[in-house]
Design an enzyme around this catalytic site. Sequence first.
Site, PDB file in Angstrom:
ATOM      1  N   LYS A 179       9.952 -11.912  -8.717  1.00 18.71           N
ATOM      2  CA  LYS A 179       9.676 -10.619  -8.598  1.00 18.71           C
ATOM      3  C   LYS A 179       9.541 -10.022 -10.114  1.00 18.71           C
ATOM      4  O   LYS A 179       8.593 -10.175 -10.790  1.00 18.71           O
ATOM      5  CB  LYS A 179      10.715  -9.723  -8.086  1.00 18.71           C
ATOM      6  CG  LYS A 179      10.954 -10.501  -6.598  1.00 18.71           C
ATOM      7  CD  LYS A 179      12.063  -9.636  -5.654  1.00 18.71           C
ATOM      8  CE  LYS A 179      12.435 -10.263  -4.188  1.00 18.71           C
ATOM      9  NZ  LYS A 179      11.083 -10.300  -3.185  1.00 18.71           N
ATOM     10  N   ARG A 233       5.683  -0.301   1.141  1.00 17.75           N
ATOM     11  CA  ARG A 233       6.599  -0.472   0.009  1.00 17.75           C
ATOM     12  C   ARG A 233       5.623  -0.140  -1.158  1.00 17.75           C
ATOM     13  O   ARG A 233       4.584  -0.848  -1.098  1.00 17.75           O
ATOM     14  CB  ARG A 233       7.426  -1.544  -0.230  1.00 17.75           C
ATOM     15  CG  ARG A 233       8.582  -1.747   0.847  1.00 17.75           C
ATOM     16  CD  ARG A 233       9.685  -2.827   0.364  1.00 17.75           C
ATOM     17  NE  ARG A 233       8.931  -3.993   0.201  1.00 17.75           N
ATOM     18  CZ  ARG A 233       9.659  -5.204  -0.008  1.00 17.75           C
ATOM     19  NH1 ARG A 233      10.957  -5.163  -0.169  1.00 17.75           N
ATOM     20  NH2 ARG A 233       9.076  -6.353  -0.486  1.00 17.75           N
TER      21      ARG A 233
END
Length: 412
Positions: free
Chosen positions: A236, A384
């Site tokens: 990430k 998101r």
Amino acid sequence: MNSTQQTQRPTSAELDAADPLAQQREAFYSPGAGQLTAYLDGNSLGRPLKATSAKLASFVEDAWGSRLIRGWDEQWMDEPTTVGDRIGVVTLGAAAGQVTVGDSTSVMLYKLIRAAVDAQPGRDEIVVDRDNFPTDRFIIEGIAAEKGATIKWVASNPASGVRTTDLEGLLSERTAVVVLSHVAYRSGFLADAAAITAMVKEAGALMLWDLCHSVGSVPLELDAWGVDLAVGCTYKYLNGGPGSPAFAYVNASQQDRLQQPIWGWMGADNPFGMTESYKPARGIRSFITGTPPVLAMQPLKDMVELIASVGMDAVREKSIKLSEYAVALADDMLVPLGAEIVSPRNTAERGSHITVDHPLFGEVTQSLWERGVIPDFRPPHGLRIGLSPLSTSYAEVELGVTAIRDALTELL
């Protein structure tokens, strides 16, 4: 927000021009024109650095191609802990000798949670929240079945996350370990790790934090907070690439006490001794199992050094400003269309992504991906908007939210 307030807010161009980290975006690979309009999913998979292609090619030709098996003696045997130490110092607030890299997040969670339960006879309860990421919950369910342990479920508000008050009445002399996500994967809620850790330790239990959505975006102080255990992924905000290995943090005070359950040759005291029975290595090396994914560690090393060059405080400052801007745009463009912002409004309680709910966002997300606008979707209704501080521009956020508005309008 009225029109006067909108006018007073700086434009995305003005924000980008004033951004002290704007130049860092040049370090990241970007697809050619027409392939990508806005990437708002760095909280799922970070962009690759431009340097990664050259570094991987060099690794293949030199470290692997030229040195071949000699690479193990020259460097690779220590790669899990060398890279782990660097992640620890730069992003975790962890002194050397407490972090190792390898395996997946799920395997790392299994190792540490199972070790925590095994090390505490009489403590047979594991505490976890019902809204935690599925892997965390599934691993815990499996360990509870193996050990005959009981799961104590935290019933928190998904939008506000787990607070110390949610743990009252759940902790006791039977609690072995508490497992929580520092930043909630749905809402982006940022837990008070210091206060919760202190509460858990007061009860005599071990505290394990899942750092997947916070490492590289939120400053961490694991040593100072007294955290016992932590696990995090590297694909990430550490931009290690798809399937890059996870890391495990084991506080030095717990390393001799805990024995991880997956015994393998690389975690043995004498890996090349080919001994008849297993004797664990000392310290953090005992939490290694098999041959580490050396090739897969290379990309994330470059990102850790990029973070080190700017500092986590600067990363966090940019993250807060990006998320404030995203919330303001969502209030202007999406809330009037029936959407609801379900992430915390208080920046001190928010990580580096925001979630906006609408019943049509599943269809909207599919449409956006076809247009080169990439947020992501979490059922039942959550879209998101991921804000990777070093690679995301304010203009990109504006383009993305505008596209979300347009796609939603077409479906209404």
